[in-house]
Scaffold this motif. Sequence first.
Motif, short mmCIF file in Angstrom:
data_model
loop_
_atom_site.label_atom_id
_atom_site.label_comp_id
_atom_site.label_asym_id
_atom_site.label_seq_id
_atom_site.Cartn_x
_atom_site.Cartn_y
_atom_site.Cartn_z
N ALA A 90 0.82 -1.21 0.00
CA ALA A 90 0.00 0.00 0.00
C ALA A 90 0.86 1.26 0.00
O ALA A 90 0.44 2.31 -0.49
CB ALA A 90 -0.92 -0.01 1.21
N SER A 91 2.06 1.18 0.53
CA SER A 91 2.96 2.33 0.56
C SER A 91 3.59 2.61 -0.80
O SER A 91 4.23 3.65 -0.99
CB SER A 91 4.08 2.09 1.58
N GLY A 92 3.41 1.70 -1.74
CA GLY A 92 4.01 1.85 -3.06
C GLY A 92 5.36 1.19 -3.21
O GLY A 92 5.95 1.23 -4.29
N GLU A 93 5.86 0.59 -2.13
CA GLU A 93 7.15 -0.08 -2.21
C GLU A 93 7.04 -1.30 -3.12
O GLU A 93 6.14 -2.12 -2.98
CB GLU A 93 7.63 -0.52 -0.83
N VAL A 94 8.00 -1.41 -4.05
CA VAL A 94 8.01 -2.51 -5.02
C VAL A 94 9.12 -3.47 -4.65
O VAL A 94 10.28 -3.08 -4.51
CB VAL A 94 8.22 -1.98 -6.45
N GLN A 95 8.77 -4.73 -4.50
CA GLN A 95 9.76 -5.77 -4.22
C GLN A 95 9.57 -6.89 -5.24
O GLN A 95 8.45 -7.20 -5.63
CB GLN A 95 9.59 -6.33 -2.80
N ARG A 96 10.66 -7.49 -5.67
CA ARG A 96 10.56 -8.60 -6.59
C ARG A 96 10.59 -9.91 -5.82
O ARG A 96 11.28 -10.03 -4.81
CB ARG A 96 11.68 -8.56 -7.62
N LEU A 97 9.84 -10.87 -6.31
CA LEU A 97 9.82 -12.19 -5.70
C LEU A 97 10.96 -13.00 -6.31
O LEU A 97 10.97 -13.28 -7.51
CB LEU A 97 8.47 -12.87 -5.96
N GLY A 98 11.95 -13.32 -5.51
CA GLY A 98 13.17 -13.93 -5.99
C GLY A 98 12.96 -15.33 -6.55
O GLY A 98 12.07 -16.06 -6.15
N GLY A 99 13.84 -15.66 -7.51
CA GLY A 99 13.85 -17.01 -8.05
C GLY A 99 12.77 -17.32 -9.07
O GLY A 99 12.58 -18.47 -9.45
N ALA A 100 12.04 -16.29 -9.55
CA ALA A 100 10.95 -16.53 -10.50
C ALA A 100 10.79 -15.35 -11.45
O ALA A 100 10.93 -14.20 -11.05
CB ALA A 100 9.64 -16.78 -9.76
N ARG A 101 10.51 -15.67 -12.70
CA ARG A 101 10.24 -14.66 -13.72
C ARG A 101 9.10 -15.14 -14.61
O ARG A 101 8.85 -16.33 -14.75
CB ARG A 101 11.48 -14.44 -14.62
N TRP A 102 8.42 -14.17 -15.25
CA TRP A 102 7.47 -14.51 -16.30
C TRP A 102 8.24 -14.80 -17.58
O TRP A 102 9.34 -14.28 -17.79
CB TRP A 102 6.51 -13.34 -16.55
N ILE A 103 7.65 -15.58 -18.47
CA ILE A 103 8.32 -15.86 -19.74
C ILE A 103 8.19 -14.69 -20.71
O ILE A 103 8.86 -14.65 -21.75
CB ILE A 103 7.76 -17.13 -20.40
N ALA A 104 7.32 -13.73 -20.40
CA ALA A 104 7.15 -12.53 -21.20
C ALA A 104 6.65 -11.43 -20.27
O ALA A 104 6.41 -11.68 -19.08
CB ALA A 104 6.17 -12.77 -22.35
N ARG A 105 6.48 -10.23 -20.79
CA ARG A 105 5.95 -9.16 -19.95
C ARG A 105 4.52 -9.52 -19.53
O ARG A 105 3.75 -10.10 -20.30
CB ARG A 105 5.95 -7.84 -20.69
N PRO A 106 4.14 -9.17 -18.29
CA PRO A 106 2.78 -9.49 -17.82
C PRO A 106 1.68 -8.99 -18.76
O PRO A 106 0.67 -9.68 -18.94
CB PRO A 106 2.72 -8.79 -16.46
N ALA A 107 1.87 -7.82 -19.38
CA ALA A 107 0.83 -7.29 -20.27
C ALA A 107 0.59 -8.22 -21.44
O ALA A 107 -0.56 -8.40 -21.90
CB ALA A 107 1.23 -5.90 -20.76
N GLU A 108 1.64 -8.86 -21.95
CA GLU A 108 1.50 -9.79 -23.06
C GLU A 108 0.81 -11.07 -22.61
O GLU A 108 -0.02 -11.64 -23.34
CB GLU A 108 2.87 -10.09 -23.65
#
Length: 228
Positions: A90-108
Amino acid sequence: MRSDTTVMTQLAMQPTRRRFRIGVLASAALFGLGGCLSSIIPEPEASRLFTLPASSTALPTLNSPWRNLLVDELNPAPALNNDRLLAIGASGEVQRLGGARWIARPAELVRAGLATRLSAMGAANSVDRQALRFAADLRVLGELQAFQFDPEQRSAVLTLDLHLLCAQANRSLADRQFSASVASSAEVTTLISAYASATDQVAVEVGQWIASYQPSDCAASATKNDNQ
């Protein structure tokens, strides 16, 4: 007394000998630093790759009057313009979840998932993402505003701002925001499943939204705009 040829040969060999000695010294230095360099240069991040799963639930069948629907590109919010799985509080802080990626951009991925689900429901006789395959009656496009894990609410969140266009006249028919939140932990496989469920929910609402309009609404929209 040495001949001139012998002297010239020895002079020509001196640069080669110097280069050889420099190369040996450099190799020895790098070999000695090997342990240090391995601790300085970061190891490549080991990431598992994920796609957005297909729907695992029975989707409703729509009585839609439309022939051809084009699901156009979705523009991502700045934080989502990458292949990371993200947690945004809610504060706007962005954290990445380690060890995982999407195969493409989420919008795609969301665009593809939305098109597949709308096709399965019968939002139009033909649903595609390629504009050149047919002359579309309708186009749906918009912005991906949220596709992230909410750590406070412990949920996967999907929010789309969509625009429905009469494709032949390239005129706006309607605009609407769609959002879904599905309870989830931060464990990646659980979160991926929650994203799929959120996409199901949004797709059903989008399909019903599309089916609520008639081709005659595009004609009425064209007449209204021409008279303005």
